[in-house]
Design a protein around this motif. Structure first.
Motif, PDB file in Angstrom:
ATOM      1  N   VAL C 226       0.842  -1.200   0.000  1.00  0.00           N
ATOM      2  CA  VAL C 226       0.000   0.000   0.000  1.00  0.00           C
ATOM      3  C   VAL C 226       0.874   1.245   0.000  1.00  0.00           C
ATOM      4  CG1 VAL C 226      -1.650   1.323   1.340  1.00  0.00           C
ATOM      5  CG2 VAL C 226      -1.980  -1.122   1.058  1.00  0.00           C
ATOM      6  N   LEU C 227       1.929   1.231   0.795  1.00  0.00           N
ATOM      7  CA  LEU C 227       2.822   2.392   0.813  1.00  0.00           C
ATOM      8  C   LEU C 227       3.540   2.564  -0.517  1.00  0.00           C
ATOM      9  CD1 LEU C 227       4.290   2.158   4.408  1.00  0.00           C
ATOM     10  CD2 LEU C 227       2.583   3.725   3.544  1.00  0.00           C
ATOM     11  N   ALA C 228       3.874   1.463  -1.176  1.00  0.00           N
ATOM     12  CA  ALA C 228       4.487   1.576  -2.504  1.00  0.00           C
ATOM     13  C   ALA C 228       3.532   2.260  -3.470  1.00  0.00           C
ATOM     14  CB  ALA C 228       4.860   0.188  -3.040  1.00  0.00           C
ATOM     15  N   ALA C 229       2.260   1.887  -3.403  1.00  0.00           N
ATOM     16  CA  ALA C 229       1.279   2.541  -4.264  1.00  0.00           C
ATOM     17  C   ALA C 229       1.180   4.020  -3.936  1.00  0.00           C
ATOM     18  CB  ALA C 229      -0.088   1.870  -4.106  1.00  0.00           C
ATOM     19  N   VAL C 230       1.261   4.367  -2.654  1.00  0.00           N
ATOM     20  CA  VAL C 230       1.224   5.779  -2.258  1.00  0.00           C
ATOM     21  C   VAL C 230       2.401   6.533  -2.862  1.00  0.00           C
ATOM     22  CG1 VAL C 230       1.622   7.277  -0.273  1.00  0.00           C
ATOM     23  CG2 VAL C 230      -0.123   5.523  -0.167  1.00  0.00           C
ATOM     24  N   ILE C 231       3.571   5.927  -2.809  1.00  0.00           N
ATOM     25  CA  ILE C 231       4.759   6.575  -3.379  1.00  0.00           C
ATOM     26  C   ILE C 231       4.571   6.768  -4.876  1.00  0.00           C
ATOM     27  CG2 ILE C 231       7.215   6.261  -3.848  1.00  0.00           C
ATOM     28  CD1 ILE C 231       7.439   4.766  -1.235  1.00  0.00           C
ATOM     29  N   VAL C 232       4.058   5.743  -5.552  1.00  0.00           N
ATOM     30  CA  VAL C 232       3.867   5.838  -7.007  1.00  0.00           C
ATOM     31  C   VAL C 232       2.874   6.947  -7.342  1.00  0.00           C
ATOM     32  CG1 VAL C 232       2.942   4.614  -8.986  1.00  0.00           C
ATOM     33  CG2 VAL C 232       4.549   3.483  -7.497  1.00  0.00           C
ATOM     34  N   VAL C 233       1.765   7.015  -6.592  1.00  0.00           N
ATOM     35  CA  VAL C 233       0.781   8.069  -6.862  1.00  0.00           C
ATOM     36  C   VAL C 233       1.395   9.439  -6.628  1.00  0.00           C
ATOM     37  CG1 VAL C 233      -1.331   9.126  -6.008  1.00  0.00           C
ATOM     38  CG2 VAL C 233      -1.267   6.692  -6.441  1.00  0.00           C
TER      39      VAL C 233
END
Lengths: 120, 121, 326
Positions: C226-233
Protein backbone atom coordinates in the motif's frame (compact mmCIF):
# COMPACT_ATOMS: atom_id res chain seq x y z
CA UNK A 1 -13.39 -2.60 13.18
CA UNK A 2 -11.85 -6.02 12.71
CA UNK A 3 -10.79 -8.56 15.22
CA UNK A 4 -9.14 -11.91 14.95
CA UNK A 5 -12.45 -13.63 14.35
CA UNK A 6 -12.35 -16.99 12.63
CA UNK A 7 -12.85 -16.68 8.92
CA UNK A 8 -13.66 -20.15 7.81
CA UNK A 9 -14.03 -20.92 4.11
CA UNK A 10 -17.12 -22.79 2.97
CA UNK A 11 -16.91 -26.56 2.65
CA UNK A 12 -17.10 -26.55 -1.13
CA UNK A 13 -14.73 -23.61 -1.61
CA UNK A 14 -11.46 -25.55 -1.90
CA UNK A 15 -12.77 -27.79 -4.69
CA UNK A 16 -14.21 -24.90 -6.67
CA UNK A 17 -11.11 -22.75 -6.48
CA UNK A 18 -8.71 -25.63 -7.05
CA UNK A 19 -10.44 -26.49 -10.30
CA UNK A 20 -10.47 -22.81 -11.21
CA UNK A 21 -6.77 -22.58 -10.49
CA UNK A 22 -6.07 -25.68 -12.59
CA UNK A 23 -7.98 -24.22 -15.53
CA UNK A 24 -6.08 -20.94 -15.23
CA UNK A 25 -2.73 -22.68 -15.19
CA UNK A 26 -3.65 -24.57 -18.35
CA UNK A 27 -4.84 -21.37 -20.03
CA UNK A 28 -1.66 -19.62 -19.02
CA UNK A 29 0.54 -22.39 -20.39
CA UNK A 30 -1.33 -22.21 -23.70
CA UNK A 31 -0.92 -18.44 -23.74
CA UNK A 32 2.77 -18.53 -22.89
CA UNK A 33 3.47 -20.91 -25.76
CA UNK A 34 1.04 -19.66 -28.37
CA UNK A 35 1.18 -15.88 -28.00
CA UNK A 36 3.99 -14.10 -29.73
CA UNK A 37 3.81 -10.54 -28.44
CA UNK A 38 6.16 -10.48 -25.47
CA UNK A 39 4.04 -8.31 -23.21
CA UNK A 40 1.15 -10.75 -23.66
CA UNK A 41 3.54 -13.53 -22.74
CA UNK A 42 4.33 -11.72 -19.50
CA UNK A 43 0.59 -11.55 -18.81
CA UNK A 44 0.31 -15.29 -19.52
CA UNK A 45 3.19 -15.96 -17.15
CA UNK A 46 1.37 -14.02 -14.46
CA UNK A 47 -1.84 -15.95 -15.10
CA UNK A 48 0.06 -19.20 -14.60
CA UNK A 49 1.46 -17.92 -11.31
CA UNK A 50 -1.89 -16.71 -10.11
CA UNK A 51 -3.53 -20.03 -11.00
CA UNK A 52 -0.88 -21.92 -9.07
CA UNK A 53 -1.46 -19.65 -6.08
CA UNK A 54 -5.21 -20.30 -6.21
CA UNK A 55 -4.55 -24.05 -6.37
CA UNK A 56 -2.17 -23.80 -3.44
CA UNK A 57 -4.61 -21.63 -1.49
CA UNK A 58 -7.30 -24.23 -2.04
CA UNK A 59 -4.94 -26.83 -0.61
CA UNK A 60 -4.53 -24.59 2.44
CA UNK A 61 -8.29 -24.41 2.91
CA UNK A 62 -8.83 -28.14 2.65
CA UNK A 63 -10.24 -30.22 5.42
CA UNK A 64 -12.47 -27.64 7.07
CA UNK A 65 -11.40 -25.72 10.11
CA UNK A 66 -8.80 -23.00 10.15
CA UNK A 67 -6.89 -22.63 6.88
CA UNK A 68 -3.24 -23.63 7.00
CA UNK A 69 -1.16 -20.45 7.32
CA UNK A 70 2.06 -21.81 5.84
CA UNK A 71 0.77 -21.99 2.23
CA UNK A 72 -0.84 -18.59 2.70
CA UNK A 73 2.48 -17.12 3.78
CA UNK A 74 4.22 -18.69 0.78
CA UNK A 75 1.55 -17.33 -1.54
CA UNK A 76 2.00 -13.80 -0.20
CA UNK A 77 5.71 -14.12 -0.82
CA UNK A 78 4.96 -15.49 -4.27
CA UNK A 79 2.66 -12.62 -5.21
CA UNK A 80 5.24 -10.01 -4.31
CA UNK A 81 8.05 -11.85 -6.08
CA UNK A 82 5.84 -12.34 -9.14
CA UNK A 83 5.37 -8.59 -9.30
CA UNK A 84 9.09 -7.99 -9.14
CA UNK A 85 9.74 -10.63 -11.80
CA UNK A 86 7.06 -9.04 -13.99
CA UNK A 87 8.64 -5.63 -13.54
CA UNK A 88 11.99 -6.97 -14.65
CA UNK A 89 10.34 -8.81 -17.55
CA UNK A 90 8.45 -5.80 -18.87
CA UNK A 91 11.54 -3.63 -18.59
CA UNK A 92 13.37 -6.21 -20.69
CA UNK A 93 10.53 -6.22 -23.22
CA UNK A 94 10.60 -2.43 -23.45
CA UNK A 95 14.37 -2.43 -23.87
CA UNK A 96 14.12 -5.07 -26.60
CA UNK A 97 11.41 -3.10 -28.35
CA UNK A 98 13.49 0.04 -28.32
CA UNK A 99 16.44 -1.84 -29.75
CA UNK A 100 14.69 -3.91 -32.42
CA UNK A 101 11.51 -1.97 -33.02
CA UNK A 102 9.26 -4.90 -32.17
CA UNK A 103 8.19 -6.82 -29.09
CA UNK A 104 8.73 -10.30 -30.49
CA UNK A 105 11.66 -12.60 -30.00
CA UNK A 106 14.22 -12.58 -32.81
CA UNK A 107 13.45 -16.09 -34.04
CA UNK A 108 9.70 -15.66 -34.16
CA UNK A 109 9.13 -13.27 -36.98
CA UNK A 110 8.70 -9.57 -37.30
CA UNK A 111 6.14 -7.28 -35.86
CA UNK A 112 3.80 -5.72 -38.45
CA UNK A 113 4.36 -1.98 -38.88
CA UNK A 114 2.36 0.24 -36.62
CA UNK A 115 -0.75 1.90 -38.06
CA UNK A 116 -1.33 5.52 -37.08
CA UNK A 117 -3.94 4.69 -34.50
CA UNK A 118 -4.19 1.08 -33.64
CA UNK A 119 -5.64 1.59 -30.18
CA UNK A 120 -7.55 -1.54 -29.21
CA UNK B 1 -24.05 -15.55 10.16
CA UNK B 2 -26.36 -18.35 9.10
CA UNK B 3 -29.91 -18.48 8.03
CA UNK B 4 -31.95 -16.35 5.73
CA UNK B 5 -30.09 -13.07 6.26
CA UNK B 6 -26.74 -14.64 5.47
CA UNK B 7 -28.15 -16.31 2.39
CA UNK B 8 -29.70 -13.02 1.28
CA UNK B 9 -26.39 -11.17 1.62
CA UNK B 10 -24.60 -13.83 -0.38
CA UNK B 11 -27.33 -13.67 -3.00
CA UNK B 12 -26.91 -9.91 -3.29
CA UNK B 13 -23.17 -10.38 -3.65
CA UNK B 14 -23.83 -12.84 -6.46
CA UNK B 15 -26.04 -10.24 -8.10
CA UNK B 16 -23.25 -7.68 -8.00
CA UNK B 17 -20.97 -10.28 -9.57
CA UNK B 18 -23.42 -10.62 -12.44
CA UNK B 19 -23.11 -6.89 -13.10
CA UNK B 20 -19.34 -7.30 -13.04
CA UNK B 21 -19.79 -9.89 -15.76
CA UNK B 22 -21.48 -7.20 -17.80
CA UNK B 23 -18.51 -4.92 -17.11
CA UNK B 24 -16.15 -7.61 -18.42
CA UNK B 25 -18.22 -7.76 -21.59
CA UNK B 26 -17.69 -4.05 -22.01
CA UNK B 27 -13.96 -4.53 -21.60
CA UNK B 28 -14.13 -7.06 -24.43
CA UNK B 29 -16.14 -4.84 -26.74
CA UNK B 30 -14.53 -1.43 -26.15
CA UNK B 31 -14.35 0.15 -28.69
CA UNK B 32 -12.39 2.98 -27.15
CA UNK B 33 -9.66 2.52 -24.60
CA UNK B 34 -11.50 4.69 -22.11
CA UNK B 35 -14.48 2.33 -22.34
CA UNK B 36 -12.31 -0.59 -21.35
CA UNK B 37 -10.66 1.28 -18.49
CA UNK B 38 -13.96 2.54 -17.10
CA UNK B 39 -15.30 -0.99 -17.15
CA UNK B 40 -12.22 -2.15 -15.25
CA UNK B 41 -12.82 0.60 -12.69
CA UNK B 42 -16.39 -0.67 -12.36
CA UNK B 43 -15.00 -4.10 -11.55
CA UNK B 44 -12.97 -2.49 -8.78
CA UNK B 45 -15.93 -0.63 -7.32
CA UNK B 46 -18.13 -3.68 -7.65
CA UNK B 47 -15.51 -5.71 -5.88
CA UNK B 48 -15.66 -3.29 -2.95
CA UNK B 49 -19.45 -3.76 -2.91
CA UNK B 50 -19.13 -7.55 -2.93
CA UNK B 51 -16.69 -7.45 -0.04
CA UNK B 52 -18.94 -5.20 2.00
CA UNK B 53 -21.80 -7.60 1.43
CA UNK B 54 -19.62 -10.57 2.37
CA UNK B 55 -18.34 -8.98 5.56
CA UNK B 56 -21.33 -9.53 7.84
CA UNK B 57 -21.90 -12.99 6.45
CA UNK B 58 -18.36 -14.29 6.39
CA UNK B 59 -16.17 -12.16 8.59
CA UNK B 60 -15.49 -8.50 9.23
CA UNK B 61 -11.90 -8.78 8.07
CA UNK B 62 -13.27 -8.48 4.54
CA UNK B 63 -13.78 -4.78 5.22
CA UNK B 64 -10.02 -4.32 5.38
CA UNK B 65 -9.69 -5.73 1.89
CA UNK B 66 -12.54 -3.50 0.75
CA UNK B 67 -10.70 -0.47 2.16
CA UNK B 68 -7.47 -1.33 0.38
CA UNK B 69 -9.31 -1.98 -2.89
CA UNK B 70 -11.21 1.30 -2.62
CA UNK B 71 -8.03 3.28 -2.13
CA UNK B 72 -5.93 1.59 -4.77
CA UNK B 73 -8.33 0.72 -7.58
CA UNK B 74 -8.07 4.23 -8.97
CA UNK B 75 -4.34 3.80 -9.38
CA UNK B 76 -4.81 1.93 -12.64
CA UNK B 77 -6.89 4.82 -14.00
CA UNK B 78 -4.11 7.27 -13.14
CA UNK B 79 -1.60 4.99 -14.83
CA UNK B 80 -3.80 4.77 -17.93
CA UNK B 81 -4.20 8.52 -18.19
CA UNK B 82 -0.48 9.06 -17.76
CA UNK B 83 0.46 6.43 -20.29
CA UNK B 84 -1.76 7.96 -22.95
CA UNK B 85 -0.01 11.33 -22.89
CA UNK B 86 2.57 11.93 -25.63
CA UNK B 87 5.62 11.49 -23.42
CA UNK B 88 4.06 9.09 -20.95
CA UNK B 89 4.44 11.46 -18.03
CA UNK B 90 2.12 14.34 -18.75
CA UNK B 91 -1.33 15.49 -17.79
CA UNK B 92 -4.23 15.60 -20.23
CA UNK B 93 -5.38 18.83 -18.64
CA UNK B 94 -2.22 20.69 -19.50
CA UNK B 95 -2.55 23.57 -21.92
CA UNK B 96 -0.70 21.90 -24.80
CA UNK B 97 -2.16 18.44 -24.41
CA UNK B 98 -4.05 17.03 -27.42
CA UNK B 99 -7.75 16.89 -26.87
CA UNK B 100 -10.39 14.56 -28.22
CA UNK B 101 -11.80 15.89 -31.49
CA UNK B 102 -15.13 17.63 -30.95
CA UNK B 103 -18.26 15.66 -31.76
CA UNK B 104 -18.87 17.28 -35.14
CA UNK B 105 -21.06 16.09 -36.85
CA UNK B 106 -23.40 15.49 -33.89
CA UNK B 107 -23.50 12.04 -32.44
CA UNK B 108 -25.59 9.74 -34.58
CA UNK B 109 -26.45 6.66 -32.57
CA UNK B 110 -27.07 4.53 -35.64
CA UNK B 111 -23.51 5.01 -36.86
CA UNK B 112 -21.77 5.41 -33.52
CA UNK B 113 -19.63 2.35 -34.18
CA UNK B 114 -17.98 4.23 -37.03
CA UNK B 115 -16.20 6.37 -34.44
CA UNK B 116 -13.81 3.56 -33.65
CA UNK B 117 -11.58 4.32 -36.61
CA UNK B 118 -11.04 7.85 -35.28
CA UNK B 119 -10.23 6.40 -31.93
CA UNK B 120 -7.42 8.06 -30.05
CA UNK B 121 -5.52 6.74 -27.12
CA UNK C 1 -29.66 -22.28 2.81
CA UNK C 2 -26.48 -20.30 3.24
CA UNK C 3 -24.51 -23.18 1.80
CA UNK C 4 -26.42 -23.14 -1.47
CA UNK C 5 -26.08 -19.38 -1.82
CA UNK C 6 -22.37 -19.59 -1.03
CA UNK C 7 -21.87 -22.32 -3.62
CA UNK C 8 -23.60 -20.24 -6.27
CA UNK C 9 -21.49 -17.22 -5.35
CA UNK C 10 -18.26 -19.19 -5.56
CA UNK C 11 -19.19 -20.81 -8.85
CA UNK C 12 -20.08 -17.43 -10.32
CA UNK C 13 -16.84 -15.89 -9.09
CA UNK C 14 -14.70 -18.73 -10.46
CA UNK C 15 -16.47 -18.49 -13.82
CA UNK C 16 -15.76 -14.74 -13.93
CA UNK C 17 -12.15 -15.27 -12.91
CA UNK C 18 -11.69 -17.93 -15.57
CA UNK C 19 -13.34 -15.73 -18.19
CA UNK C 20 -11.19 -12.75 -17.31
CA UNK C 21 -8.09 -14.93 -17.40
CA UNK C 22 -9.06 -16.40 -20.78
CA UNK C 23 -9.87 -12.96 -22.18
CA UNK C 24 -6.50 -11.65 -21.04
CA UNK C 25 -4.88 -14.33 -23.19
CA UNK C 26 -7.22 -14.68 -26.14
CA UNK C 27 -8.36 -12.24 -28.75
CA UNK C 28 -6.37 -9.49 -30.37
CA UNK C 29 -5.10 -6.32 -28.83
CA UNK C 30 -2.38 -5.79 -26.27
CA UNK C 31 -4.22 -3.02 -24.42
CA UNK C 32 -7.36 -5.09 -24.02
CA UNK C 33 -5.34 -8.00 -22.63
CA UNK C 34 -3.74 -5.70 -20.06
CA UNK C 35 -7.09 -4.28 -18.94
CA UNK C 36 -8.53 -7.77 -18.62
CA UNK C 37 -5.55 -8.73 -16.51
CA UNK C 38 -6.22 -5.81 -14.16
CA UNK C 39 -9.87 -6.88 -13.80
CA UNK C 40 -8.68 -10.45 -13.30
CA UNK C 41 -6.50 -9.36 -10.37
CA UNK C 42 -9.44 -7.61 -8.73
CA UNK C 43 -11.61 -10.71 -9.02
CA UNK C 44 -8.89 -13.01 -7.72
CA UNK C 45 -8.67 -10.81 -4.60
CA UNK C 46 -12.36 -11.60 -4.00
CA UNK C 47 -11.56 -15.28 -4.39
CA UNK C 48 -8.92 -15.06 -1.71
CA UNK C 49 -11.47 -13.65 0.71
CA UNK C 50 -13.79 -16.55 -0.10
CA UNK C 51 -10.96 -18.99 0.61
CA UNK C 52 -10.49 -17.50 4.06
CA UNK C 53 -7.09 -16.00 3.20
CA UNK C 54 -7.61 -12.35 4.10
CA UNK C 55 -3.89 -11.67 4.41
CA UNK C 56 -3.40 -12.90 0.86
CA UNK C 57 -6.41 -10.90 -0.32
CA UNK C 58 -4.85 -7.72 1.06
CA UNK C 59 -1.61 -8.36 -0.79
CA UNK C 60 -3.43 -9.30 -4.01
CA UNK C 61 -5.67 -6.24 -3.86
CA UNK C 62 -2.73 -3.91 -3.47
CA UNK C 63 -0.51 -5.60 -6.04
CA UNK C 64 -2.82 -7.16 -8.58
CA UNK C 65 -5.30 -4.32 -8.70
CA UNK C 66 -2.94 -1.42 -8.19
CA UNK C 67 0.74 -1.81 -8.91
CA UNK C 68 0.56 -4.39 -11.68
CA UNK C 69 -1.96 -2.25 -13.54
CA UNK C 70 0.27 0.80 -13.43
CA UNK C 71 3.28 -1.26 -14.45
CA UNK C 72 1.63 -2.88 -17.46
CA UNK C 73 -0.13 0.28 -18.66
CA UNK C 74 3.07 2.27 -18.44
CA UNK C 75 4.81 -0.44 -20.44
CA UNK C 76 2.12 -0.38 -23.12
CA UNK C 77 2.77 3.34 -23.37
CA UNK C 78 6.51 2.78 -23.69
CA UNK C 79 5.98 0.15 -26.37
CA UNK C 80 3.74 2.49 -28.31
CA UNK C 81 6.39 5.17 -28.28
CA UNK C 82 8.81 2.56 -29.59
CA UNK C 83 6.34 1.43 -32.24
CA UNK C 84 5.91 -2.04 -30.78
CA UNK C 85 2.46 -2.12 -29.22
CA UNK C 86 0.63 -3.65 -32.12
CA UNK C 87 -0.45 -7.22 -31.50
CA UNK C 88 1.15 -10.08 -33.38
CA UNK C 89 -0.85 -12.99 -34.83
CA UNK C 90 -0.60 -16.40 -33.25
CA UNK C 91 1.46 -19.14 -34.73
CA UNK C 92 -0.17 -21.12 -37.50
CA UNK C 93 0.19 -24.60 -38.88
CA UNK C 94 0.94 -27.86 -37.20
CA UNK C 95 2.80 -26.24 -34.32
CA UNK C 96 -0.38 -24.46 -33.24
CA UNK C 97 -1.70 -27.60 -31.53
CA UNK C 98 1.23 -27.96 -29.18
CA UNK C 99 0.32 -25.09 -26.81
CA UNK C 100 -3.28 -26.25 -26.52
CA UNK C 101 -2.24 -29.83 -25.79
CA UNK C 102 0.33 -28.63 -23.26
CA UNK C 103 -2.29 -26.53 -21.50
CA UNK C 104 -4.79 -29.36 -21.41
CA UNK C 105 -2.15 -31.76 -20.09
CA UNK C 106 -1.18 -29.41 -17.27
CA UNK C 107 -4.79 -28.76 -16.29
CA UNK C 108 -5.57 -32.45 -16.38
CA UNK C 109 -2.57 -33.26 -14.23
CA UNK C 110 -3.55 -30.68 -11.63
CA UNK C 111 -7.15 -31.85 -11.51
CA UNK C 112 -6.01 -35.45 -11.15
CA UNK C 113 -3.58 -34.40 -8.40
CA UNK C 114 -6.31 -32.58 -6.52
CA UNK C 115 -8.51 -35.63 -6.31
CA UNK C 116 -5.79 -38.25 -6.04
CA UNK C 117 -3.57 -36.79 -3.36
CA UNK C 118 -4.44 -37.63 0.23
CA UNK C 119 -5.56 -34.96 2.63
CA UNK C 120 -2.47 -33.34 4.11
CA UNK C 121 -1.90 -33.60 7.81
CA UNK C 122 -3.62 -30.69 9.46
CA UNK C 123 -1.24 -28.29 11.20
CA UNK C 124 -3.94 -27.35 13.70
CA UNK C 125 -2.66 -28.91 16.92
CA UNK C 126 1.01 -28.05 16.29
CA UNK C 127 0.12 -24.52 15.28
CA UNK C 128 -2.16 -24.00 18.27
CA UNK C 129 0.69 -25.01 20.51
CA UNK C 130 3.38 -22.92 18.81
CA UNK C 131 1.43 -19.78 18.01
CA UNK C 132 1.16 -18.37 21.52
CA UNK C 133 4.94 -18.62 21.82
CA UNK C 134 5.57 -16.81 18.57
CA UNK C 135 4.95 -13.29 19.85
CA UNK C 136 2.04 -12.48 17.53
CA UNK C 137 -1.48 -13.74 17.10
CA UNK C 138 -1.84 -13.51 13.34
CA UNK C 139 -0.75 -16.98 12.20
CA UNK C 140 0.42 -15.78 8.79
CA UNK C 141 2.62 -13.10 10.36
CA UNK C 142 3.98 -15.71 12.76
CA UNK C 143 4.86 -17.98 9.84
CA UNK C 144 6.41 -15.18 7.78
CA UNK C 145 8.43 -13.54 10.48
CA UNK C 146 9.08 -16.28 12.98
CA UNK C 147 8.62 -19.86 11.86
CA UNK C 148 9.82 -19.36 8.30
CA UNK C 149 11.65 -16.09 8.58
CA UNK C 150 14.54 -17.35 6.49
CA UNK C 151 12.29 -17.51 3.42
CA UNK C 152 11.12 -13.97 4.03
CA UNK C 153 14.66 -12.67 4.37
CA UNK C 154 15.65 -14.27 1.09
CA UNK C 155 12.57 -12.86 -0.55
CA UNK C 156 13.46 -9.35 0.57
CA UNK C 157 16.85 -9.83 -1.07
CA UNK C 158 15.23 -11.17 -4.24
CA UNK C 159 13.17 -7.97 -4.50
CA UNK C 160 16.34 -5.95 -4.26
CA UNK C 161 17.99 -8.07 -6.93
CA UNK C 162 15.05 -7.52 -9.30
CA UNK C 163 15.32 -3.78 -8.74
CA UNK C 164 19.01 -3.86 -9.58
CA UNK C 165 18.13 -5.77 -12.74
CA UNK C 166 15.67 -3.06 -13.73
CA UNK C 167 18.26 -0.36 -13.05
CA UNK C 168 20.80 -2.11 -15.20
CA UNK C 169 18.45 -1.80 -18.16
CA UNK C 170 18.75 1.96 -18.21
CA UNK C 171 21.24 3.64 -20.46
CA UNK C 172 24.78 3.93 -19.15
CA UNK C 173 24.84 7.68 -19.45
CA UNK C 174 21.62 7.99 -17.46
CA UNK C 175 22.89 6.24 -14.37
CA UNK C 176 22.74 9.33 -12.16
CA UNK C 177 19.48 10.62 -13.61
CA UNK C 178 16.30 10.46 -11.54
CA UNK C 179 14.26 7.27 -11.71
CA UNK C 180 11.47 6.95 -14.22
CA UNK C 181 10.04 9.56 -16.54
CA UNK C 182 9.88 13.27 -15.75
CA UNK C 183 6.34 13.78 -14.54
CA UNK C 184 4.56 17.04 -15.11
CA UNK C 185 1.00 17.91 -14.20
CA UNK C 186 -1.25 20.90 -14.52
CA UNK C 187 -1.29 22.96 -11.38
CA UNK C 188 -4.60 22.70 -9.60
CA UNK C 189 -5.88 20.03 -11.96
CA UNK C 190 -7.47 16.70 -11.20
CA UNK C 191 -4.18 14.80 -11.20
CA UNK C 192 -2.54 17.24 -8.80
CA UNK C 193 -5.59 17.16 -6.54
CA UNK C 194 -5.54 13.39 -6.54
CA UNK C 195 -1.91 13.50 -5.50
CA UNK C 196 -2.86 15.59 -2.50
CA UNK C 197 -5.84 13.54 -1.34
CA UNK C 198 -4.74 9.95 -1.79
CA UNK C 199 -1.21 9.77 -0.32
CA UNK C 200 -2.16 10.83 3.24
CA UNK C 201 -5.04 8.34 3.32
CA UNK C 202 -2.85 5.64 1.85
CA UNK C 203 -0.06 6.38 4.33
CA UNK C 204 -2.51 6.02 7.19
CA UNK C 205 -3.87 2.73 5.85
CA UNK C 206 -0.42 1.36 5.09
CA UNK C 207 1.00 2.10 8.50
CA UNK C 208 -2.15 0.76 10.14
CA UNK C 209 -1.91 -2.48 8.15
CA UNK C 210 1.66 -2.90 9.33
CA UNK C 211 0.74 -2.31 12.95
CA UNK C 212 -2.45 -4.34 12.92
CA UNK C 213 -0.71 -7.23 11.21
CA UNK C 214 0.48 -8.60 14.50
CA UNK C 215 -2.94 -9.72 15.63
CA UNK C 216 -5.32 -9.14 12.73
CA UNK C 217 -4.95 -9.52 8.95
CA UNK C 218 -2.17 -7.33 7.71
CA UNK C 219 1.56 -7.25 8.04
CA UNK C 220 4.74 -5.98 6.48
CA UNK C 221 3.94 -7.05 2.91
CA UNK C 222 0.43 -5.70 2.88
CA UNK C 223 1.45 -2.40 4.44
CA UNK C 224 4.51 -2.19 2.24
CA UNK C 225 2.56 -2.64 -0.98
CA UNK C 226 0.00 0.00 0.00
CA UNK C 227 2.82 2.39 0.81
CA UNK C 228 4.49 1.58 -2.50
CA UNK C 229 1.28 2.54 -4.26
CA UNK C 230 1.22 5.78 -2.26
CA UNK C 231 4.76 6.58 -3.38
CA UNK C 232 3.87 5.84 -7.01
CA UNK C 233 0.78 8.07 -6.86
CA UNK C 234 2.69 10.88 -5.21
CA UNK C 235 5.39 10.75 -7.87
CA UNK C 236 3.01 10.44 -10.80
CA UNK C 237 0.97 13.38 -9.58
CA UNK C 238 4.05 15.52 -9.38
CA UNK C 239 3.86 16.00 -5.63
CA UNK C 240 7.43 14.82 -5.18
CA UNK C 241 10.37 14.33 -7.50
CA UNK C 242 11.92 10.87 -7.81
CA UNK C 243 15.45 10.52 -6.48
CA UNK C 244 18.44 9.38 -8.46
CA UNK C 245 20.06 6.00 -8.03
CA UNK C 246 22.93 7.48 -6.08
CA UNK C 247 20.76 9.27 -3.52
CA UNK C 248 21.79 8.14 -0.08
CA UNK C 249 18.31 8.14 1.51
CA UNK C 250 17.08 5.90 -1.30
CA UNK C 251 19.91 3.44 -0.85
CA UNK C 252 19.47 3.38 2.92
CA UNK C 253 15.73 2.78 2.56
CA UNK C 254 16.31 -0.07 0.13
CA UNK C 255 18.88 -1.83 2.26
CA UNK C 256 17.36 -1.17 5.67
CA UNK C 257 14.81 -3.99 5.57
CA UNK C 258 17.06 -6.89 4.56
CA UNK C 259 19.83 -5.34 6.65
CA UNK C 260 17.86 -5.18 9.88
CA UNK C 261 16.46 -8.64 9.21
CA UNK C 262 19.88 -10.14 8.62
CA UNK C 263 21.36 -8.19 11.50
CA UNK C 264 18.67 -9.47 13.87
CA UNK C 265 19.41 -13.01 12.77
CA UNK C 266 23.13 -12.59 13.33
CA UNK C 267 22.65 -10.95 16.72
CA UNK C 268 20.36 -13.78 17.80
CA UNK C 269 22.94 -16.27 16.63
CA UNK C 270 25.67 -14.44 18.55
CA UNK C 271 23.51 -14.45 21.67
CA UNK C 272 23.23 -18.20 21.46
CA UNK C 273 19.57 -18.52 20.41
CA UNK C 274 20.37 -19.58 16.86
CA UNK C 275 20.17 -17.72 13.54
CA UNK C 276 16.72 -16.13 13.25
CA UNK C 277 15.40 -18.19 16.15
CA UNK C 278 13.29 -15.83 18.22
CA UNK C 279 13.21 -16.49 21.95
CA UNK C 280 9.71 -16.24 23.33
CA UNK C 281 10.30 -13.20 25.53
CA UNK C 282 11.78 -10.99 22.80
CA UNK C 283 9.82 -12.36 19.86
CA UNK C 284 7.27 -9.58 19.60
CA UNK C 285 9.84 -6.80 19.83
CA UNK C 286 12.09 -8.36 17.22
CA UNK C 287 9.15 -9.00 14.89
CA UNK C 288 7.93 -5.40 15.18
CA UNK C 289 11.38 -4.00 14.54
CA UNK C 290 12.04 -6.24 11.56
CA UNK C 291 8.56 -5.64 10.13
CA UNK C 292 8.91 -1.87 10.30
CA UNK C 293 12.22 -1.87 8.48
CA UNK C 294 10.92 -4.44 6.01
CA UNK C 295 7.81 -2.39 5.24
CA UNK C 296 9.90 0.63 4.35
CA UNK C 297 12.18 -1.38 2.12
CA UNK C 298 9.34 -3.21 0.40
CA UNK C 299 7.55 0.08 -0.25
CA UNK C 300 10.59 1.75 -1.77
CA UNK C 301 11.67 -1.33 -3.73
CA UNK C 302 8.26 -1.98 -5.27
CA UNK C 303 7.86 1.71 -6.11
CA UNK C 304 11.25 1.63 -7.78
CA UNK C 305 10.29 -1.47 -9.76
CA UNK C 306 7.15 0.21 -11.05
CA UNK C 307 8.89 3.51 -11.87
CA UNK C 308 11.55 1.93 -14.00
CA UNK C 309 15.22 2.60 -14.67
CA UNK C 310 16.84 6.03 -14.44
CA UNK C 311 15.92 8.17 -17.42
CA UNK C 312 17.55 11.36 -18.58
CA UNK C 313 15.33 14.46 -18.64
CA UNK C 314 15.59 15.07 -22.36
CA UNK C 315 13.55 11.96 -23.13
CA UNK C 316 14.96 8.53 -23.72
CA UNK C 317 12.37 6.38 -25.39
CA UNK C 318 12.83 7.03 -29.08
CA UNK C 319 14.88 4.87 -31.38
CA UNK C 320 17.39 6.48 -33.70
CA UNK C 321 16.49 6.19 -37.40
CA UNK C 322 18.88 3.35 -38.11
CA UNK C 323 17.21 1.22 -35.46
CA UNK C 324 20.21 1.10 -33.16
CA UNK C 325 19.98 1.76 -29.48
CA UNK C 326 20.68 5.47 -28.93
Amino acid sequence: MTGADPFLPAAHAPDVYALGGAVLVGLGVWGLLALRHLLRRVVAFNVIGSGIFLFFGAIAARGGGEPDPVPQALIITGIVVALSASALAVTLVAALAQRRGGAVLPGEGRQPPEAETDAK
Amino acid sequence: MTGWLGAWLLLCAAGVLVTLGAALWRVWRGPARADRMMAAQLVGTGGVAVLMLLAPAQGWAALDVALVLAILAALAAVGFVKASTPDGAGDPEEADAPHDPPLDPPLDLATDSARSDRDVA
Amino acid sequence: MTGAAALMLDLLLVVLVAFAGWAALAGRGVFRAVVFFIAYGLLVALGWVRLGAVNVALAEAAIGAGLTGVLLLATVGRLERAGAARDVPLMRGAAAWVPALAGLAVTGALVWAWFALPLPESPGPQLAEALPRSGVENPVTAVLLNFRSWDTLLEAIVLLAALLGVWMLGRDGDWTAPLGLRQHVREGGVMAGFGRVLPPLGLLVGVWLLWAGADAPGGAFQGGTVLAAVIVVALMAGVAAPPGVDALPLRVALVLGPGVFLGAGLVLAALGAGFLTLPEAQAKAVIVAVETALTLSIAVTLAGLVLGPPTAPNGAAARTPDGARP
